[in-house]
Design an enzyme around this catalytic site. Structure first.
Site, PDB file in Angstrom:
ATOM      1  N   GLY A   7       8.826   1.997   1.507  1.00 14.78           N
ATOM      2  CA  GLY A   7       8.194   3.000   0.646  1.00 14.78           C
ATOM      3  C   GLY A   7       8.709   4.363   1.056  1.00 14.78           C
ATOM      4  O   GLY A   7       8.364   4.874   2.127  1.00 14.78           O
ATOM      5  N   ASN A  10       5.861   9.883  -0.707  1.00 12.71           N
ATOM      6  CA  ASN A  10       5.390  11.032   0.070  1.00 12.71           C
ATOM      7  C   ASN A  10       5.086  10.682   1.519  1.00 12.71           C
ATOM      8  O   ASN A  10       5.530  11.373   2.436  1.00 12.71           O
ATOM      9  CB  ASN A  10       4.140  11.619  -0.583  1.00 12.71           C
ATOM     10  CG  ASN A  10       4.481  12.422  -1.823  1.00 12.71           C
ATOM     11  OD1 ASN A  10       5.564  12.998  -1.936  1.00 12.71           O
ATOM     12  ND2 ASN A  10       3.557  12.464  -2.768  1.00 12.71           N
ATOM     13  N   ARG A  86     -10.155   4.599  -2.669  1.00 11.24           N
ATOM     14  CA  ARG A  86      -9.050   3.815  -2.137  1.00 11.24           C
ATOM     15  C   ARG A  86      -9.134   2.369  -2.667  1.00 11.24           C
ATOM     16  O   ARG A  86      -8.120   1.714  -2.861  1.00 11.24           O
ATOM     17  CB  ARG A  86      -9.098   3.818  -0.605  1.00 11.24           C
ATOM     18  CG  ARG A  86      -8.855   5.220   0.004  1.00 11.24           C
ATOM     19  CD  ARG A  86      -9.045   5.190   1.515  1.00 11.24           C
ATOM     20  NE  ARG A  86      -8.787   6.485   2.158  1.00 11.24           N
ATOM     21  CZ  ARG A  86      -9.727   7.401   2.396  1.00 11.24           C
ATOM     22  NH1 ARG A  86     -10.960   7.195   2.026  1.00 11.24           N
ATOM     23  NH2 ARG A  86      -9.418   8.534   3.007  1.00 11.24           N
ATOM     24  N   HIS A 173     -11.631   2.400   6.797  1.00 10.19           N
ATOM     25  CA  HIS A 173     -10.884   3.579   6.366  1.00 10.19           C
ATOM     26  C   HIS A 173     -11.273   3.873   4.913  1.00 10.19           C
ATOM     27  O   HIS A 173     -10.536   3.582   3.984  1.00 10.19           O
ATOM     28  CB  HIS A 173      -9.376   3.352   6.496  1.00 10.19           C
ATOM     29  CG  HIS A 173      -8.562   4.526   6.066  1.00 10.19           C
ATOM     30  ND1 HIS A 173      -8.613   5.729   6.720  1.00 10.19           N
ATOM     31  CD2 HIS A 173      -7.697   4.685   5.035  1.00 10.19           C
ATOM     32  CE1 HIS A 173      -7.803   6.581   6.107  1.00 10.19           C
ATOM     33  NE2 HIS A 173      -7.240   5.973   5.081  1.00 10.19           N
TER      34      HIS A 173
END
Ligand code: NAI
Length: 304
Positions: A7, A10, A86, A173
């Protein structure tokens, strides 16, 4: 050493940049998008004589080029937009994680793997189930970032420098995150002795909402500078065999009374990955909060 980052978006590219700037390892960026990893890698190599690092950054679309990596970081997948949690990323990212983990493992069967793709706890569990990797060689990055956000909130609240602060954010998370104010210290003094209850609750809220705060500003995606730095910190601990203890999404196997679950807990990191899950001396309330967080992760796993 060699680090592969799957990946080149960003988060992946930022992690590559920081790892290279610290001269930690050669970095291979790999992505499905043609040209993207190659272009970003070349751009970073153009920075090399300015920054004076000696490691190489390369970009590819072919797993053959990632062969025999020491660490593989997986950041492939879509990121949050405003209003998304998320957990909303699960469907798309599960398919991506499944395709990536097999190919990456085939090329680097002895690597330590760090998942970053969200929802983190679920994606790390999925990678664990799909790969059959030993638990010590598969972990997720979440707790280093969450703890760093807590440390920032403490610095802002008390006006202290970052070096003075040790902060602990653990658990899921996501919104089920748990902060440990009693173990979060400024020059060794717990913040519970430095702030009143409302101020402690305030810094905890800033930590838990930190990621969403960034998403709300950016609108086009989610955070990447602090995530990239957090990945680099874990990679450094592994490559240098530092035995440092930090909050990592690791396989919990009985510690804290939690069985067979991936979630952020204090972990000692070394060249073989997770050396041990470290058990802090929690009181009943802290233990209950951590177990409730574990339950929120289990609820997410039910959607797999
Ligand atoms: P991004 O959209 O900038 O980059 C994702 C990259 O993955 C894209 O370049 C895309 O082409 C690539 N990709 C998609 N499918 C792929 C595949 N099968 N193989 C290889 N590459 C593939 O997204 P960004 O901001 O870099 O975020 C990446 C992931 O990291 C997201 O899921 C995000 O939620 C998560 N994240 C996790 C954090 C954590 O603390 N664990 C912190 C920040 C982001």
């Amino acid at each position: 050493p060699k680090v592969t980052i799957v990946g080149a978006g960003n988060v992946g590219a930022t992690a590559a940049h920081i790892i290279a700037s610290k001269n930690l390892a050669d970095v291979v960026l790999i992505d499905v998008a043609e040209g993207l990893p190659q272009g970003k890698a070349l751009d970073m190599m153009h920075m090399r004589s300015v920054e004076q690092f000696t490691v190489k950054v390369t970009g590819t679309n072919d797993y053959a080029d990632t062969r025999d990596s020491d660490v593989v970081v997986i950041t492939a997948g879509i990121a949050r937009k405003p209003g998304m949690t998320r957990e909303d990323l699960l469907g798309v990212n599960a398919g991506i994680m499944k395709s990536v983990i097999g190919a990456a493992m085939e090329a680097s069967p002895n690597a330590v793997f760090i998942c970053v793709t969200n929802p983190l706890d679920v994606m790390t569990t999925l990678a664990f189930r799909e790969s059959g990797l030993p638990a010590n060689r598969l972990m997720g990055m979440g707790g280093v970032l969450d703890s760093s956000r807590l440390a920032f909130a403490v610095c802002e609240q008390l006006g202290c420098p970052p070096a003075a602060v040790t902060a602990w954010a653990v658990g899921a998370h996501g919104e089920g995150m748990v902060c440990w104010p009693r173990f979060t210290t400024v020059d060794g003094t717990p913040i519970t002795e430095l702030m009143d209850e409302a101020a402690v609750a305030g810094v905890v809220q800033r930590c838990v909402k930190g990621g969403a705060e960034v998403v709300a500003f950016l609108k086009t995606g989610s955070a990447y500078y602090a995530p990239g730095a957090s990945i680099a910190k874990m990679v450094e601990a592994i490559l240098t065999d530092s035995h440092e203890v930090m909050s990592v999404c690791a396989h919990i196997d009985g510690q804290y009374g939690i069985e067979d679950l991936y979630m952020n807990v204090p972990v000692r990191l070394g060249k073989n990955g997770v050396e041990e899950v470290v058990e802090f001396d929690l009181n009943d309330d802290e233990l209950a909060a951590l177990r409730a967080s574990a339950d929120s992760v289990r609820a997410g796993l039910a959607n797999l």
